[in-house]
Enzyme design. Sequence first.
Site, PDB file in Angstrom:
ATOM      1  N   TRP A 104       0.809  -1.218   0.000  1.00  0.00           N
ATOM      2  CA  TRP A 104       0.000   0.000   0.000  1.00  0.00           C
ATOM      3  C   TRP A 104       0.838   1.262   0.000  1.00  0.00           C
ATOM      4  CZ3 TRP A 104      -4.375  -0.501  -2.061  1.00  0.00           C
ATOM      5  CH2 TRP A 104      -5.150  -1.643  -1.860  1.00  0.00           C
ATOM      6  N   ASP A 188      -1.301   6.826   6.110  1.00  0.00           N
ATOM      7  CA  ASP A 188      -2.412   5.971   5.710  1.00  0.00           C
ATOM      8  C   ASP A 188      -2.601   4.950   6.828  1.00  0.00           C
ATOM      9  OD1 ASP A 188      -4.172   4.121   4.703  1.00  0.00           O
ATOM     10  OD2 ASP A 188      -3.013   3.630   2.908  1.00  0.00           O
ATOM     11  N   LYS A 212     -12.143  -1.215   6.553  1.00  0.00           N
ATOM     12  CA  LYS A 212     -11.245  -2.192   7.154  1.00  0.00           C
ATOM     13  C   LYS A 212     -11.649  -2.415   8.606  1.00  0.00           C
ATOM     14  CE  LYS A 212      -9.190  -2.418   3.304  1.00  0.00           C
ATOM     15  NZ  LYS A 212      -8.053  -1.668   2.858  1.00  0.00           N
TER      16      LYS A 212
HETATM   17  C1  LIG Z   1      -7.483  -1.226   1.597  1.00  0.00           C
HETATM   18  C2  LIG Z   1      -6.385  -0.259   1.721  1.00  0.00           C
HETATM   19  C3  LIG Z   1      -6.211   0.766   0.781  1.00  0.00           C
HETATM   20  C4  LIG Z   1      -7.120   0.922  -0.411  1.00  0.00           C
HETATM   21  O1  LIG Z   1      -8.420   1.207  -0.033  1.00  0.00           O
HETATM   22  P1  LIG Z   1      -9.571   1.496  -1.113  1.00  0.00           P
HETATM   23  O2  LIG Z   1     -10.737   1.892  -0.276  1.00  0.00           O
HETATM   24  O3  LIG Z   1      -9.802   0.221  -1.858  1.00  0.00           O
HETATM   25  O4  LIG Z   1      -9.109   2.569  -1.997  1.00  0.00           O
HETATM   26  C5  LIG Z   1      -5.164   1.637   0.967  1.00  0.00           C
HETATM   27  N1  LIG Z   1      -4.350   1.536   2.032  1.00  0.00           N
HETATM   28  C6  LIG Z   1      -4.487   0.567   2.947  1.00  0.00           C
HETATM   29  C7  LIG Z   1      -3.545   0.503   4.104  1.00  0.00           C
HETATM   30  C8  LIG Z   1      -5.511  -0.353   2.826  1.00  0.00           C
HETATM   31  O5  LIG Z   1      -5.664  -1.324   3.748  1.00  0.00           O
END
Ligand SMILES: *Cc1c(COP(=O)(O)O)cnc(C)c1O
Length: 376
Positions: A104, A188, A212
């Site tokens: 990511w 993030d 998540k």
């Molecule tokens: C799932 C995830 C993403 C992407 O998320 P989307 O909602 O599909 O754009 C980005 N960063 C992390 C750490 C993730 O777990």
Amino acid sequence: MSRPWNFSAGPSVLPEPVLRQAAQEMLDWHGCGMSVMEMSHRGKQFIQICDEAEADLRSLLQVPEDYAVLFMQGGASAENAIVPMNLIGRGGAHAADYVLTGHWSARSHKEAARYGDVQVAASSGAATVLDGREQAPWTWVPPAGDWHVRPGSAYLHLCSNETIGGVEFMDWPDPASLGAPGVPLVVDASSHFLSRPMDVRRVGMMYAGAQKNAGPAGVTVVVVRRDLLGHALPICPSAFDYANVAAEHSRFNTPPTYAIYIAGLVYKWLLAQGGLAAIEAQNIAKADLLYGLLDRSSFYANPIHAPVRSRMNVPFVLADKRLDAAFLEGAERAGLHQLKGHKSVGGMRASIYNALPLAGVQALVDYMKEFERTHG
Ligand SMILES: *Cc1c(COP(=O)(O)O)cnc(C)c1O
């Protein structure tokens, strides 16, 4: 009705009381005769839902007053572009630095490179030796002392829980210790958001897709220090300019109303659990149970450097890959769902988010012991 244990990495398990309340309120929210889905986002009912969600989130995370809390759309993937569009113009150098620790953060870096002079401050994308043990790429975190942060950078980005690799920052580095004072940290935090107390003061901003650990897909939470607002590049869509979204309390345009409502119910559930310190204690107990089994076994293994093993996403492999299919089939029969690892790393992955109780992890551990006994 019996629900299976759901180990999906996302969209993922939600607290059952939240789903029950949403079902009960589906046709008529608090006697107003409308579903939340049918309400105007400018009406008093939705304004109450949205403002309460923000207030509850602020209280959970102890967000300081000089930070805005925004409910946005596009997921963390869109934030990978929205972040540089909002922040990279600050200071004039159009430069930003990225720490790479897995899938990511590498994706974030690649997207940001379209918007300016973007460099890698540190990367764990190569094998190394730590504590006398060989660590494969993306199974460790480069020590903060080795990061190269340019003093003129608009920000430093990291992903504090790599959902696929299973690598977690247990703490965010103190920006003052990175040799680049004044460069804000951008995080993030999608897959461990609200899993434990987090020191918001350490970051300039953080973002998290809710699906998540903190709600349904469709809403992305942004927490951003107010002095970072107002520097968006001219190409930034108005609806993605943090200053606009903050000025309109997440209602610059139609927000994802139902997703915000469900996320708000999750926040209330977390407060009722005793807040983030209480949920962290549960998450530690769950992670200890699962890693304890992995460490005692030679049949299963987790490849991550022990101090940075994620409490949320636990990848593991079987010593004999030929048993993978039988493991997964047996797991399904035992009511343990979505354990297949991401295709890029193979093996298994158990995501054990806030809403997956200790009993679910115990059921997994019991199944794994039995599988080892019968196949080992
Ligand atoms: C799932 C995830 C993403 C992407 O998320 P989307 O909602 O599909 O754009 C980005 N960063 C992390 C750490 C993730 O777990």
